[in-house]
Design a protein around this motif. Structure first.
Motif, mmCIF file in Angstrom:
data_model
loop_
_atom_site.group_PDB
_atom_site.id
_atom_site.type_symbol
_atom_site.label_atom_id
_atom_site.label_comp_id
_atom_site.label_asym_id
_atom_site.label_seq_id
_atom_site.Cartn_x
_atom_site.Cartn_y
_atom_site.Cartn_z
ATOM 1 N N SER A 52 -39.103 -77.674 27.023
ATOM 2 C CA SER A 52 -40.579 -77.874 26.078
ATOM 3 C C SER A 52 -41.437 -79.010 26.642
ATOM 4 C CB SER A 52 -40.022 -78.046 24.750
ATOM 5 O OG SER A 52 -41.176 -78.219 23.805
ATOM 6 N N PRO A 53 -42.513 -78.881 26.620
ATOM 7 C CA PRO A 53 -43.403 -80.041 26.820
ATOM 8 C C PRO A 53 -43.173 -81.111 25.923
ATOM 9 C CG PRO A 53 -44.761 -78.337 26.145
ATOM 10 C CD PRO A 53 -43.354 -77.620 26.293
ATOM 11 N N LEU A 54 -42.970 -80.731 24.777
ATOM 12 C CA LEU A 54 -42.739 -81.910 23.579
ATOM 13 C C LEU A 54 -41.427 -82.843 24.136
ATOM 14 C CD1 LEU A 54 -42.777 -79.548 20.243
ATOM 15 C CD2 LEU A 54 -44.583 -81.146 21.514
ATOM 16 N N PHE A 55 -40.602 -82.619 24.989
ATOM 17 C CA PHE A 55 -39.575 -83.280 25.608
ATOM 18 C C PHE A 55 -39.935 -84.181 26.486
ATOM 19 C CE2 PHE A 55 -36.249 -79.483 25.173
ATOM 20 C CZ PHE A 55 -36.392 -79.447 23.681
ATOM 21 N N ALA A 56 -41.211 -84.117 26.991
ATOM 22 C CA ALA A 56 -41.531 -85.013 28.116
ATOM 23 C C ALA A 56 -41.532 -86.422 27.670
ATOM 24 C CB ALA A 56 -42.923 -84.739 28.288
ATOM 25 N N GLY A 57 -40.828 -87.278 28.269
ATOM 26 C CA GLY A 57 -40.645 -88.628 28.179
ATOM 27 C C GLY A 57 -39.668 -89.071 27.202
ATOM 28 N N LYS A 58 -39.017 -88.228 26.582
ATOM 29 C CA LYS A 58 -38.174 -88.485 25.490
ATOM 30 C C LYS A 58 -36.698 -88.746 26.077
ATOM 31 C CE LYS A 58 -40.396 -86.699 21.352
ATOM 32 N NZ LYS A 58 -41.891 -86.857 21.974
ATOM 33 N N PRO A 59 -35.865 -89.555 25.371
ATOM 34 C CA PRO A 59 -34.467 -89.224 25.958
ATOM 35 C C PRO A 59 -33.692 -88.104 25.500
ATOM 36 C CG PRO A 59 -34.755 -90.860 24.184
ATOM 37 C CD PRO A 59 -35.991 -90.380 24.633
ATOM 38 N N ARG A 60 -32.451 -87.837 26.071
ATOM 39 C CA ARG A 60 -31.752 -86.721 25.856
ATOM 40 C C ARG A 60 -31.455 -86.310 24.336
ATOM 41 N NH1 ARG A 60 -26.674 -85.002 29.364
ATOM 42 N NH2 ARG A 60 -28.680 -85.205 30.737
ATOM 43 N N VAL A 61 -31.182 -87.559 23.616
ATOM 44 C CA VAL A 61 -30.765 -87.540 22.214
ATOM 45 C C VAL A 61 -31.895 -87.064 21.406
ATOM 46 C CG1 VAL A 61 -30.157 -88.926 20.286
ATOM 47 C CG2 VAL A 61 -28.934 -89.450 22.429
ATOM 48 N N ALA A 62 -33.293 -87.517 21.734
ATOM 49 C CA ALA A 62 -34.432 -87.386 20.932
ATOM 50 C C ALA A 62 -34.838 -85.867 21.386
ATOM 51 C CB ALA A 62 -35.586 -88.188 21.557
ATOM 52 N N HIS A 64 -32.470 -83.339 21.809
ATOM 53 C CA HIS A 64 -31.674 -82.635 20.904
ATOM 54 C C HIS A 64 -31.976 -82.647 19.551
ATOM 55 C CE1 HIS A 64 -27.992 -82.126 23.973
ATOM 56 N NE2 HIS A 64 -29.397 -82.084 24.697
ATOM 57 N N ARG A 65 -32.497 -83.704 19.065
ATOM 58 C CA ARG A 65 -32.690 -84.212 17.803
ATOM 59 C C ARG A 65 -33.848 -83.206 17.342
ATOM 60 N NH1 ARG A 65 -30.527 -84.285 13.510
ATOM 61 N NH2 ARG A 65 -28.969 -85.646 14.557
ATOM 62 N N LEU A 66 -35.108 -83.014 18.242
ATOM 63 C CA LEU A 66 -36.150 -81.929 17.912
ATOM 64 C C LEU A 66 -35.408 -80.572 17.759
ATOM 65 C CD1 LEU A 66 -38.739 -83.152 20.668
ATOM 66 C CD2 LEU A 66 -38.688 -83.174 17.890
ATOM 67 N N VAL A 67 -34.490 -80.130 18.619
ATOM 68 C CA VAL A 67 -33.789 -78.814 18.416
ATOM 69 C C VAL A 67 -33.176 -78.482 17.120
ATOM 70 C CG1 VAL A 67 -32.282 -76.860 19.469
ATOM 71 C CG2 VAL A 67 -33.760 -78.348 20.933
ATOM 72 N N TYR A 68 -32.176 -79.720 16.907
ATOM 73 C CA TYR A 68 -31.624 -79.739 15.556
ATOM 74 C C TYR A 68 -32.427 -79.747 14.434
ATOM 75 C CZ TYR A 68 -27.132 -80.641 18.040
ATOM 76 O OH TYR A 68 -25.809 -80.607 18.640
ATOM 77 N N ASP A 69 -33.450 -80.433 14.338
ATOM 78 C CA ASP A 69 -34.174 -80.439 13.306
ATOM 79 C C ASP A 69 -34.803 -79.132 12.946
ATOM 80 O OD1 ASP A 69 -33.708 -83.181 12.661
ATOM 81 O OD2 ASP A 69 -35.586 -83.820 13.672
ATOM 82 N N ALA A 70 -35.207 -78.471 13.827
ATOM 83 C CA ALA A 70 -36.217 -77.124 14.117
ATOM 84 C C ALA A 70 -34.978 -76.043 13.445
ATOM 85 C CB ALA A 70 -36.444 -76.487 15.313
ATOM 86 N N LEU A 71 -33.762 -76.235 13.775
ATOM 87 C CA LEU A 71 -32.752 -75.240 13.239
ATOM 88 C C LEU A 71 -32.007 -75.509 12.023
ATOM 89 C CD1 LEU A 71 -31.304 -74.466 16.753
ATOM 90 C CD2 LEU A 71 -33.021 -73.272 15.559
ATOM 91 N N GLN A 72 -32.361 -76.521 11.241
ATOM 92 C CA GLN A 72 -31.745 -77.119 10.214
ATOM 93 C C GLN A 72 -31.596 -75.971 9.033
ATOM 94 O OE1 GLN A 72 -30.275 -80.221 10.002
ATOM 95 N NE2 GLN A 72 -29.359 -79.588 8.151
ATOM 96 N N ILE A 73 -32.755 -75.344 8.930
ATOM 97 C CA ILE A 73 -32.772 -74.288 7.793
ATOM 98 C C ILE A 73 -31.265 -73.136 8.027
ATOM 99 C CG2 ILE A 73 -33.914 -72.620 9.251
ATOM 100 C CD1 ILE A 73 -35.487 -71.898 6.430
ATOM 101 N N ALA A 83 -24.713 -75.683 21.198
ATOM 102 C CA ALA A 83 -24.663 -76.329 22.566
ATOM 103 C C ALA A 83 -25.918 -76.573 22.907
ATOM 104 C CB ALA A 83 -23.560 -75.654 23.390
ATOM 105 N N ILE A 84 -26.683 -77.574 23.304
ATOM 106 C CA ILE A 84 -28.029 -77.530 23.866
ATOM 107 C C ILE A 84 -28.112 -78.144 25.290
ATOM 108 C CG2 ILE A 84 -30.313 -78.697 23.340
ATOM 109 C CD1 ILE A 84 -29.383 -79.058 20.575
#
Length: 87
Positions: A52-62, A64-73, A83-84
């Motif tokens: 995702s372009p939203l991952f640009a410049g972000k460390p791996r933990v950040a 993964h957090r974007l993915v987890y936050d999106a799937l929280q529901i 597993a990401i």
């Protein structure tokens, strides 16, 4: 409330993260009998391969957090493990 499917997770990730590449694999059947495995044999353990372009410049933990936050529901619907593989 129904058990989440690969299609559910994929649609949510597409909306939230505008991925350039996305693959969602339900690996639940391989976890039968393990903690968090549902009786249905699906909807509890997923592998997400995503770029995702939203991952640009972000460390791996950040990333993964974007993915987890999106799937929280889906956690309340039985999602137990993700597993990401972020690219």
């Amino acid at each position: 409330m129904s058990v989440p499917t690969s299609r559910d997770l994929e649609a949510t990730l597409r909306d939230a993260l505008q991925p350039t590449a996305l693959e969602v694999i339900d690996e639940s059947a391989a976890h039968a009998g393990h903690a968090g495995a549902g009786a249905e044999g699906y909807g509890t353990h997923f592998r997400v391969r995503i770029a995702s372009p939203l991952f640009a410049g972000k460390p791996r933990v950040a990333q993964h957090r974007l993915v987890y936050d999106a799937l929280q529901i889906f956690i309340a619907q039985g999602l137990h493990a993700i597993a990401i593989e972020a690219r």
